[in-house]
Scaffold this motif. Sequence first.
Motif, PDB file in Angstrom:
ATOM      1  N   MET A  51     -60.694 -97.754 -45.569  1.00 21.49           N
ATOM      2  CA  MET A  51     -61.947 -97.346 -44.944  1.00 21.49           C
ATOM      3  C   MET A  51     -62.797 -98.541 -44.539  1.00 21.49           C
ATOM      4  SD  MET A  51     -62.967 -94.132 -47.408  1.00 21.49           S
ATOM      5  CE  MET A  51     -64.548 -93.890 -46.601  1.00 21.49           C
ATOM      6  N   SER A  52     -62.472 -99.723 -45.060  1.00 22.35           N
ATOM      7  CA  SER A  52     -63.257-100.920 -44.747  1.00 22.35           C
ATOM      8  C   SER A  52     -62.793-101.496 -43.416  1.00 22.35           C
ATOM      9  CB  SER A  52     -63.088-101.964 -45.843  1.00 22.35           C
ATOM     10  OG  SER A  52     -61.790-102.521 -45.817  1.00 22.35           O
ATOM     11  N   SER A  53     -63.558-102.430 -42.909  1.00 25.04           N
ATOM     12  CA  SER A  53     -63.187-103.061 -41.639  1.00 25.04           C
ATOM     13  C   SER A  53     -61.886-103.845 -41.778  1.00 25.04           C
ATOM     14  CB  SER A  53     -64.314-104.001 -41.177  1.00 25.04           C
ATOM     15  OG  SER A  53     -64.569-105.002 -42.170  1.00 25.04           O
ATOM     16  N   GLY A  54     -61.620-104.399 -42.965  1.00 23.70           N
ATOM     17  CA  GLY A  54     -60.378-105.137 -43.167  1.00 23.70           C
ATOM     18  C   GLY A  54     -59.155-104.245 -43.140  1.00 23.70           C
ATOM     19  N   GLY A  55     -59.316-102.990 -43.540  1.00 26.27           N
ATOM     20  CA  GLY A  55     -58.184-102.078 -43.577  1.00 26.27           C
ATOM     21  C   GLY A  55     -58.027-101.230 -42.339  1.00 26.27           C
ATOM     22  N   GLY A  56     -58.954-101.340 -41.412  1.00 27.68           N
ATOM     23  CA  GLY A  56     -58.831-100.596 -40.166  1.00 27.68           C
ATOM     24  C   GLY A  56     -59.949 -99.620 -39.908  1.00 27.68           C
ATOM     25  N   SER A  57     -60.933 -99.533 -40.822  1.00 29.35           N
ATOM     26  CA  SER A  57     -62.090 -98.654 -40.647  1.00 29.35           C
ATOM     27  C   SER A  57     -61.680 -97.196 -40.419  1.00 29.35           C
ATOM     28  CB  SER A  57     -62.967 -99.143 -39.476  1.00 29.35           C
ATOM     29  OG  SER A  57     -63.430-100.459 -39.720  1.00 29.35           O
ATOM     30  N   LEU A  58     -60.708 -96.738 -41.183  1.00 27.99           N
ATOM     31  CA  LEU A  58     -60.303 -95.337 -41.058  1.00 27.99           C
ATOM     32  C   LEU A  58     -61.383 -94.427 -41.616  1.00 27.99           C
ATOM     33  CD1 LEU A  58     -56.541 -95.409 -42.212  1.00 27.99           C
ATOM     34  CD2 LEU A  58     -57.487 -95.745 -39.911  1.00 27.99           C
ATOM     35  N   THR A  59     -61.395 -93.206 -41.131  1.00 29.88           N
ATOM     36  CA  THR A  59     -62.293 -92.228 -41.723  1.00 29.88           C
ATOM     37  C   THR A  59     -61.829 -91.919 -43.140  1.00 29.88           C
ATOM     38  OG1 THR A  59     -60.996 -90.316 -41.000  1.00 29.88           O
ATOM     39  CG2 THR A  59     -62.628 -91.195 -39.438  1.00 29.88           C
ATOM     40  N   GLU A  60     -62.697 -91.291 -43.891  1.00 25.20           N
ATOM     41  CA  GLU A  60     -62.348 -90.967 -45.272  1.00 25.20           C
ATOM     42  C   GLU A  60     -61.076 -90.144 -45.347  1.00 25.20           C
ATOM     43  OE1 GLU A  60     -64.026 -87.830 -48.493  1.00 25.20           O
ATOM     44  OE2 GLU A  60     -65.521 -89.199 -47.642  1.00 25.20           O
ATOM     45  N   LEU A  61     -60.990 -89.077 -44.576  1.00 26.34           N
ATOM     46  CA  LEU A  61     -59.825 -88.204 -44.650  1.00 26.34           C
ATOM     47  C   LEU A  61     -58.559 -88.893 -44.167  1.00 26.34           C
ATOM     48  CD1 LEU A  61     -61.285 -84.746 -43.533  1.00 26.34           C
ATOM     49  CD2 LEU A  61     -60.900 -85.625 -45.848  1.00 26.34           C
ATOM     50  N   ASP A  62     -58.702 -89.708 -43.114  1.00 22.42           N
ATOM     51  CA  ASP A  62     -57.526 -90.433 -42.616  1.00 22.42           C
ATOM     52  C   ASP A  62     -57.033 -91.461 -43.639  1.00 22.42           C
ATOM     53  OD1 ASP A  62     -57.487 -88.999 -40.302  1.00 22.42           O
ATOM     54  OD2 ASP A  62     -58.494 -90.536 -39.073  1.00 22.42           O
ATOM     55  N   ALA A  63     -57.981 -92.135 -44.304  1.00 18.08           N
ATOM     56  CA  ALA A  63     -57.593 -93.114 -45.317  1.00 18.08           C
ATOM     57  C   ALA A  63     -56.898 -92.432 -46.487  1.00 18.08           C
ATOM     58  CB  ALA A  63     -58.820 -93.882 -45.801  1.00 18.08           C
ATOM     59  N   CYS A  64     -57.434 -91.288 -46.923  1.00 17.20           N
ATOM     60  CA  CYS A  64     -56.805 -90.544 -48.017  1.00 17.20           C
ATOM     61  C   CYS A  64     -55.397 -90.108 -47.631  1.00 17.20           C
ATOM     62  CB  CYS A  64     -57.657 -89.334 -48.371  1.00 17.20           C
ATOM     63  SG  CYS A  64     -59.273 -89.753 -49.072  1.00 17.20           S
ATOM     64  N   GLN A  65     -55.247 -89.604 -46.405  1.00 14.72           N
ATOM     65  CA  GLN A  65     -53.936 -89.144 -45.957  1.00 14.72           C
ATOM     66  C   GLN A  65     -52.949 -90.310 -45.866  1.00 14.72           C
ATOM     67  OE1 GLN A  65     -53.321 -85.882 -45.417  1.00 14.72           O
ATOM     68  NE2 GLN A  65     -51.150 -86.224 -44.961  1.00 14.72           N
ATOM     69  N   PHE A  66     -53.407 -91.425 -45.333  1.00 15.77           N
ATOM     70  CA  PHE A  66     -52.530 -92.592 -45.158  1.00 15.77           C
ATOM     71  C   PHE A  66     -51.997 -93.083 -46.494  1.00 15.77           C
ATOM     72  CE2 PHE A  66     -51.603 -97.092 -44.861  1.00 15.77           C
ATOM     73  CZ  PHE A  66     -50.924 -97.205 -43.666  1.00 15.77           C
ATOM     74  N   GLU A  70     -48.271 -93.091 -48.150  1.00 15.32           N
ATOM     75  CA  GLU A  70     -47.704 -94.401 -48.459  1.00 15.32           C
ATOM     76  C   GLU A  70     -47.209 -94.469 -49.895  1.00 15.32           C
ATOM     77  OE1 GLU A  70     -49.359 -98.807 -47.628  1.00 15.32           O
ATOM     78  OE2 GLU A  70     -50.405 -97.760 -49.248  1.00 15.32           O
ATOM     79  N   ASN A  71     -47.924 -93.823 -50.820  1.00 16.35           N
ATOM     80  CA  ASN A  71     -47.605 -93.893 -52.241  1.00 16.35           C
ATOM     81  C   ASN A  71     -47.516 -92.485 -52.823  1.00 16.35           C
ATOM     82  OD1 ASN A  71     -47.923 -96.907 -53.327  1.00 16.35           O
ATOM     83  ND2 ASN A  71     -49.440 -96.577 -51.714  1.00 16.35           N
ATOM     84  N   PRO A  72     -46.339 -92.049 -53.230  1.00 11.64           N
ATOM     85  CA  PRO A  72     -46.207 -90.692 -53.775  1.00 11.64           C
ATOM     86  C   PRO A  72     -47.148 -90.398 -54.936  1.00 11.64           C
ATOM     87  CG  PRO A  72     -44.043 -91.613 -53.321  1.00 11.64           C
ATOM     88  CD  PRO A  72     -45.029 -92.723 -53.099  1.00 11.64           C
ATOM     89  N   ILE A  73     -47.487 -91.426 -55.722  1.00 15.66           N
ATOM     90  CA  ILE A  73     -48.364 -91.181 -56.873  1.00 15.66           C
ATOM     91  C   ILE A  73     -49.774 -90.817 -56.426  1.00 15.66           C
ATOM     92  CG2 ILE A  73     -49.181 -93.551 -57.193  1.00 15.66           C
ATOM     93  CD1 ILE A  73     -48.743 -93.110 -60.216  1.00 15.66           C
ATOM     94  N   CYS A  74     -50.122 -91.173 -55.186  1.00 16.30           N
ATOM     95  CA  CYS A  74     -51.442 -90.852 -54.641  1.00 16.30           C
ATOM     96  C   CYS A  74     -51.441 -89.550 -53.853  1.00 16.30           C
ATOM     97  CB  CYS A  74     -51.932 -91.984 -53.731  1.00 16.30           C
ATOM     98  SG  CYS A  74     -51.901 -93.633 -54.476  1.00 16.30           S
ATOM     99  N   ALA A  75     -50.313 -88.849 -53.852  1.00 14.68           N
ATOM    100  CA  ALA A  75     -50.158 -87.656 -53.025  1.00 14.68           C
ATOM    101  C   ALA A  75     -51.246 -86.600 -53.247  1.00 14.68           C
ATOM    102  CB  ALA A  75     -48.780 -87.048 -53.236  1.00 14.68           C
ATOM    103  N   PRO A  76     -51.750 -86.388 -54.484  1.00 10.98           N
ATOM    104  CA  PRO A  76     -52.797 -85.366 -54.660  1.00 10.98           C
ATOM    105  C   PRO A  76     -54.072 -85.630 -53.870  1.00 10.98           C
ATOM    106  CG  PRO A  76     -51.790 -85.886 -56.758  1.00 10.98           C
ATOM    107  CD  PRO A  76     -51.284 -86.905 -55.795  1.00 10.98           C
ATOM    108  N   CYS A  77     -54.224 -86.855 -53.358  1.00 12.12           N
ATOM    109  CA  CYS A  77     -55.424 -87.175 -52.578  1.00 12.12           C
ATOM    110  C   CYS A  77     -55.273 -86.816 -51.102  1.00 12.12           C
ATOM    111  CB  CYS A  77     -55.751 -88.662 -52.704  1.00 12.12           C
ATOM    112  SG  CYS A  77     -56.222 -89.169 -54.375  1.00 12.12           S
ATOM    113  N   ALA A  78     -54.120 -86.288 -50.696  1.00  5.71           N
ATOM    114  CA  ALA A  78     -53.906 -85.964 -49.281  1.00  5.71           C
ATOM    115  C   ALA A  78     -54.660 -84.706 -48.900  1.00  5.71           C
ATOM    116  CB  ALA A  78     -52.417 -85.779 -49.016  1.00  5.71           C
ATOM    117  N   PRO A  79     -55.504 -84.761 -47.885  1.00  6.08           N
ATOM    118  CA  PRO A  79     -56.212 -83.547 -47.442  1.00  6.08           C
ATOM    119  C   PRO A  79     -55.304 -82.602 -46.654  1.00  6.08           C
ATOM    120  CG  PRO A  79     -56.826 -85.411 -46.082  1.00  6.08           C
ATOM    121  CD  PRO A  79     -55.981 -85.969 -47.178  1.00  6.08           C
ATOM    122  N   ASN A  80     -54.180 -83.114 -46.143  1.00  7.81           N
ATOM    123  CA  ASN A  80     -53.242 -82.301 -45.369  1.00  7.81           C
ATOM    124  C   ASN A  80     -51.849 -82.401 -45.986  1.00  7.81           C
ATOM    125  OD1 ASN A  80     -55.170 -81.648 -43.231  1.00  7.81           O
ATOM    126  ND2 ASN A  80     -54.975 -83.817 -42.636  1.00  7.81           N
TER     127      ASN A  80
END
Length: 378
Positions: A51-66, A70-80
């Motif tokens: 979500m930061s400028s260094g990471g590409g300034s993604l929106t909150e939902l896009d960052a969570c989805q990305f 990327e990491n299966p352990i973070c899968a519960p954070c996917a909005p879609n």
Amino acid sequence: MQKVIICLLGALCTARGQQFCTASCTDDVWNAIAVRPTESATCGDRIEWMMSSGGGSLTELDACQFIAEENPICAPCAPNPIPPPAPTPYSTKLDVASYNIPMWNDVNGNGYTQLWPKLQSGTFDLIGFQESDIQRILSNVPRMNDWGFIGSTPGGPSAGVSLAWDNLRFEEVPGGSGFTYITTGPYAARYVGYARLVDRESGSTIFFANTHGPHIGCPTWLGESWLSVVTDNIASGDLVVFTGDWNCGLGGGALGVVEQAFGPPVAFTGDGSLGFAMIDYIFSNIEAPVSSYAVDGWPSDHPLIGAVFDLTPEGVPTAEPVLQPTAPPVEPPTAEPVQPTAQPTSAATLQDLKDTIDALVELVRGAECNCCGESQSA
């Protein structure tokens, strides 16, 4: 940051992870270590970074989805929903090699260091060695450090006959490997080593065999002994590759038996310019190889030979019938004995029999009368 302050004040959320992404993105998930791209950041760290400028300034939902993708352990954070992973690309090519390295004559252990780069740059997935120290080879060739193998040193139980395979690609079938004694020649006992391997990439089961022929000539019984190791140990549908320094030529005798079962060799040493002429061969029941090769094997006096096969369904026929295990002969069922049946007797037959009996009775009476007359006249 504003949401973090609100959370710390106890408003709107009860855990840090729940301030972003989804209700299932709990503190445990948020603080779990995300292994990609490194193991130094948590799921939450990675999301905030994207979500930061260094990471590409993604929106909150896009960052969570990305990060969830990327990491299966973070899968519960996917909005879609997370799409299924793309199938891992793999090669359906099987590269099989054979190499005689007479390491028994390397007294000080330094004479074969030139081999390591040659093996390291090789493309083979399976390799059969003869007269070689398999553990020394695997420990000195980085790409083969974790390979599976069976075999020993030239002075060991298998007399230097060894088989090695890429453990990442092949899984050894339990109970499917071993050595079969063939004969004892002028120098050492000779064996056939074999291993049944499941190819994780093509789904095929490979029956991989390797041998070092004796210096006793090439009688037919020797070829039958080599072939029996295959027929006694394969399972229906196995694809066979049989490597070796056979110490025999083609066209009859021992290798004539092998050729009758498999057809001509799929790889060989050529005209002898790269080492011993026409004694190193690879046989197979797989469709004709895509390519074959023979390269200078120095400091060995044998070349390294190989064949590359296509293991797609179109390139893999079923095993030849001659290579299937022979079923014990089945005795034909014994026919039940046929009991004779009485034939019905006709009325005409009975009458004929009565007439015959009557005629005999009359004949006997006449004979008695004649006997009586003779007695009276005497």
